[in-house]
Design a protein around this motif. Structure first.
Motif: not given
Length: 315
Positions: A222-225, A228-229, A235-240
């Motif tokens: 969550x911290x990394x996401x 992301x700007x 969305x792509x990171x969370x979808x994984x």
């Protein structure tokens, strides 16, 4: 019946879910359908991942073994439940009862740590993508998998040793549809305080340790996401990891509800509903969650079907 030690018990009687013949028939058809979907879904996941080289990655390595565990998990419980629903013979031997309990705990505990390993894998993939191939090496993946099984076998062995020391009085009727710790403890006339503490510690430590790992991994994700700007990147990171997060939520909510409580709060109807969900329904849902929400798995399935069709036409 008098007082008898569990080491000489000829067997138990599993009362099942209902006494109504009509309801038993409906449940038997429903559970058989669910079991067939579970077998086909999980075997399909294993075959797709094993067959397609593009899926030979750490994430799918763990997913293969999750499917194997779900298949084993369901097979430990469902066939005997179907037999009890379809026949008048609801007995189960002492050895059969404790064997069922042993492998049920092995599968459940292993799945806890396997889900933790999958969360860590997603954490590394999102938080340290450049180092992902180095960190998630083949050796580490096998170490995490082996460690999960070893801890689960130790946990289940300790549980079996303590449960086998119990005494029972007056009745050998288990108010449940399979041999689980809570109804067996409720049936015993022994002082089960020590057994409850040991079982609570084993189950609690497994759940807590795995949940700490999963929570820590997702906090990092969550911290990394959040850093992301672009919205598309987020969305792509969370979808994984969305499928894994959904599977974890369903699995742990029912496990915590069922096991992290004292014997005195055991409720037959409530616990049976929860037990049906995590022993029969969840093993069916996992392959659906991870396949329907995963474009790579669906693409791999299409490629395999196309290869089969081409091979058929060439013949």
């Amino acid at each position: 019946m008098g007082r008898w030690n569990s080491t000489i018990v000829p067997g138990f009687i599993l009362m099942g879910l209902t006494d109504s013949a009509e309801t038993q028939l409906v449940l038997s058809v429903l559970f058989l359908l669910i079991y067939l979907i579970t077998v086909l879904g999980n075997m399909g996941m294993i075959l797709i991942i094993r067959t397609d080289p593009q899926l030979h990655t750490p994430m799918y390595f763990f997913l293969t073994h999750l499917s194997f565990l779900d298949l084993s998990y369901s097979s430990v419980i469902t066939p005997k439940t179907l037999q009890n629903l379809l026949t008048s013979n609801k007995s189960i031997s002492f050895l059969g009862c404790f064997t069922q309990m042993f492998f049920f705990i092995v599968c459940g505990a292993t799945e806890c740590f396997l889900l933790s390993s999958m969360a860590y894998d997603r954490c590394v993939a999102i938080c340290r993508p450049l180092h992902y191939p180095v960190i998630m090496s083949t050796r580490l993946c096998w170490s995490l998998l082996t460690g999960s099984y070893v801890i689960a076998f130790v946990d289940s062995t300790v549980n079996a040793v303590y449960m086998s020391r119990l005494y029972f009085c007056d009745s050998n009727v288990v108010q449940h549809f399979f041999c689980d710790t809570s109804p067996i403890l409720a049936l015993s006339c022994s002082d089960t305080t020590e057994d409850e503490i040991i079982i609570f510690i084993c189950a609690g430590s497994n759940l807590v340790l795995s949940l700490i790992t999963i929570s820590g991994s997702y906090l990092s994700i969550l911290s990394t996401i959040m850093k992301i700007n672009s919205t598309a990147g987020k969305k792509k990171a969370f979808s994984t990891c969305a499928s894994h997060l959904l599977g974890v939520s369903i699995f742990y909510s029912t496990m915590i509800f069922t096991y992290l409580k004292p014997k005195s709060s055991y409720s037959l109807g409530r616990d049976q509903v929860a037990s049906v969900f995590y022993t029969i329904v969840i093993p069916m849902l996992n392959p659906l969650i991870y396949s329907l929400r995963n474009k790579e798995v669906k693409s791999a399935a299409v490629r395999i079907m196309q290869k089969i069709e081409v091979s058929r036409q060439l013949k």
